[in-house]
Design a protein around this motif. Structure first.
Motif, PDB file in Angstrom:
ATOM      1  N   ALA A  83       0.839  -1.192   0.000  1.00  0.00           N
ATOM      2  CA  ALA A  83       0.000   0.000   0.000  1.00  0.00           C
ATOM      3  C   ALA A  83       0.876   1.244   0.000  1.00  0.00           C
ATOM      4  CB  ALA A  83      -0.918   0.001   1.215  1.00  0.00           C
ATOM      5  N   SER A  84       0.278   2.361  -0.401  1.00  0.00           N
ATOM      6  CA  SER A  84       0.995   3.634  -0.397  1.00  0.00           C
ATOM      7  C   SER A  84       1.055   4.169   1.029  1.00  0.00           C
ATOM      8  CB  SER A  84       0.294   4.632  -1.314  1.00  0.00           C
ATOM      9  OG  SER A  84      -0.986   4.923  -0.811  1.00  0.00           O
ATOM     10  N   ASP A  85       1.771   5.287   1.200  1.00  0.00           N
ATOM     11  CA  ASP A  85       1.919   5.875   2.532  1.00  0.00           C
ATOM     12  C   ASP A  85       0.602   6.379   3.102  1.00  0.00           C
ATOM     13  OD1 ASP A  85       4.584   5.314   2.589  1.00  0.00           O
ATOM     14  OD2 ASP A  85       5.192   7.280   1.792  1.00  0.00           O
ATOM     15  N   ASP A  86      -0.338   6.749   2.221  1.00  0.00           N
ATOM     16  CA  ASP A  86      -1.626   7.254   2.715  1.00  0.00           C
ATOM     17  C   ASP A  86      -2.645   6.135   2.933  1.00  0.00           C
ATOM     18  OD1 ASP A  86      -1.997   6.742   0.036  1.00  0.00           O
ATOM     19  OD2 ASP A  86      -3.145   8.569  -0.366  1.00  0.00           O
ATOM     20  N   GLY A  87      -2.233   4.868   2.785  1.00  0.00           N
ATOM     21  CA  GLY A  87      -3.096   3.749   3.133  1.00  0.00           C
ATOM     22  C   GLY A  87      -3.886   3.144   1.994  1.00  0.00           C
ATOM     23  N   ARG A  88      -3.718   3.640   0.779  1.00  0.00           N
ATOM     24  CA  ARG A  88      -4.424   3.050  -0.362  1.00  0.00           C
ATOM     25  C   ARG A  88      -3.636   1.874  -0.918  1.00  0.00           C
ATOM     26  NH1 ARG A  88      -5.819   8.262  -3.813  1.00  0.00           N
ATOM     27  NH2 ARG A  88      -3.765   8.755  -3.019  1.00  0.00           N
ATOM     28  N   LEU A  89      -4.343   0.787  -1.186  1.00  0.00           N
ATOM     29  CA  LEU A  89      -3.695  -0.412  -1.712  1.00  0.00           C
ATOM     30  C   LEU A  89      -3.327  -0.216  -3.179  1.00  0.00           C
ATOM     31  CD1 LEU A  89      -6.049  -3.151  -0.239  1.00  0.00           C
ATOM     32  CD2 LEU A  89      -3.848  -2.430   0.641  1.00  0.00           C
ATOM     33  N   TYR A  90      -2.288  -0.910  -3.616  1.00  0.00           N
ATOM     34  CA  TYR A  90      -1.904  -0.906  -5.025  1.00  0.00           C
ATOM     35  C   TYR A  90      -2.710  -1.979  -5.749  1.00  0.00           C
ATOM     36  CZ  TYR A  90       2.161   1.771  -3.502  1.00  0.00           C
ATOM     37  OH  TYR A  90       2.991   2.719  -2.970  1.00  0.00           O
ATOM     38  N   GLY A  91      -3.989  -1.924  -5.653  1.00  0.00           N
ATOM     39  CA  GLY A  91      -4.902  -2.919  -6.189  1.00  0.00           C
ATOM     40  C   GLY A  91      -6.073  -3.006  -5.235  1.00  0.00           C
ATOM     41  N   SER A  92      -6.644  -4.170  -5.097  1.00  0.00           N
ATOM     42  CA  SER A  92      -7.726  -4.339  -4.135  1.00  0.00           C
ATOM     43  C   SER A  92      -7.710  -5.764  -3.602  1.00  0.00           C
ATOM     44  CB  SER A  92      -9.087  -4.021  -4.769  1.00  0.00           C
ATOM     45  OG  SER A  92      -9.379  -4.954  -5.789  1.00  0.00           O
ATOM     46  N   VAL A  93      -8.396  -5.960  -2.502  1.00  0.00           N
ATOM     47  CA  VAL A  93      -8.524  -7.290  -1.912  1.00  0.00           C
ATOM     48  C   VAL A  93      -9.824  -7.880  -2.442  1.00  0.00           C
ATOM     49  CG1 VAL A  93      -8.761  -8.591   0.226  1.00  0.00           C
ATOM     50  CG2 VAL A  93      -7.248  -6.617   0.144  1.00  0.00           C
ATOM     51  N   SER A  94      -9.709  -8.938  -3.223  1.00  0.00           N
ATOM     52  CA  SER A  94     -10.882  -9.552  -3.849  1.00  0.00           C
ATOM     53  C   SER A  94     -11.395 -10.721  -3.013  1.00  0.00           C
ATOM     54  CB  SER A  94     -10.521 -10.044  -5.255  1.00  0.00           C
ATOM     55  OG  SER A  94      -9.563 -11.073  -5.168  1.00  0.00           O
TER      56      SER A  94
END
Length: 183
Positions: A83-94
């Motif tokens: 994930a990035s530093d701001d908490g967004r994933l580099y994709g998603s959890v499916s």
């Protein structure tokens, strides 16, 4: 299209019910997954002769679902993703990732991705709830924790407990305030 249910289907009926559904739902899902057969007089006679088998299979599925529910009780599903530093994933959890992680926890292949129901796609680090429906009568609510590392898990749980305590305090304060206003 009229069909005879050979398995309990939530929001539709139980074994032996004759129901009317759309052609696509019957032909594309219920019949191929062996949850129903087409309704004809001959098929109904065949169903009646095999009804005990269908009920036994349903009972076996129900007991297996209850065993999974007991095994998952009180356990958190922890998924570590980049994930990035701001908490967004580099994709998603499916749902397939969640199902494989649950199967890893249970040490068997009892949960498929079709059994996992997400309210919305998980694209951020945090704690969310996921519904697992293994049988029409068994629904499991599991807590899903998505983090960048194992060390962040405890921090997320600590923050959640802190926010729960703050919510309880505000509820108590509202009750006291409403009681004073009533007097």
């Amino acid at each position: 299209m009229k069909i005879i249910l050979t398995a309990a289907v939530s929001k539709l009926g139980k074994i032996g019910d004759v129901v009317e559904v759309t052609n696509g739902y019957a032909k594309n899902f219920l019949i191929p997954s062996k949850k129903a057969i087409c309704f004809t007089a001959n098929n109904y006679k065949i169903f009646e002769s095999k009804k005990q088998e269908f009920e036994q299979q349903n009972n076996d599925d129900l007991s297996a679902a209850n065993r999974v529910k007991e095994a998952l009780a009180g356990k958190d599903v922890i998924i570590i993703e980049n994930a990035s530093d701001d908490g967004r994933l580099y994709g998603s959890v499916s749902s397939s990732v969640i199902a494989s992680k649950i199967n890893e926890i249970l040490k068997n292949k009892s949960v498929a991705k079709a059994n996992i129901f997400l309210k919305k796609p998980i694209k951020e680090i945090g704690i969310s709830e996921v519904a697992i429906v293994l049988h029409s009568d068994v629904e499991i609510r599991a807590r899903l924790i998505v983090t960048r590392s194992e060390s962040e898990v405890e921090a997320l749980l600590k923050a959640e407990r802190k926010s729960e305590r703050a919510e309880k305090k505000s509820e108590v304060a509202e009750e006291v305030f409403s009681e004073e206003a009533a007097v």
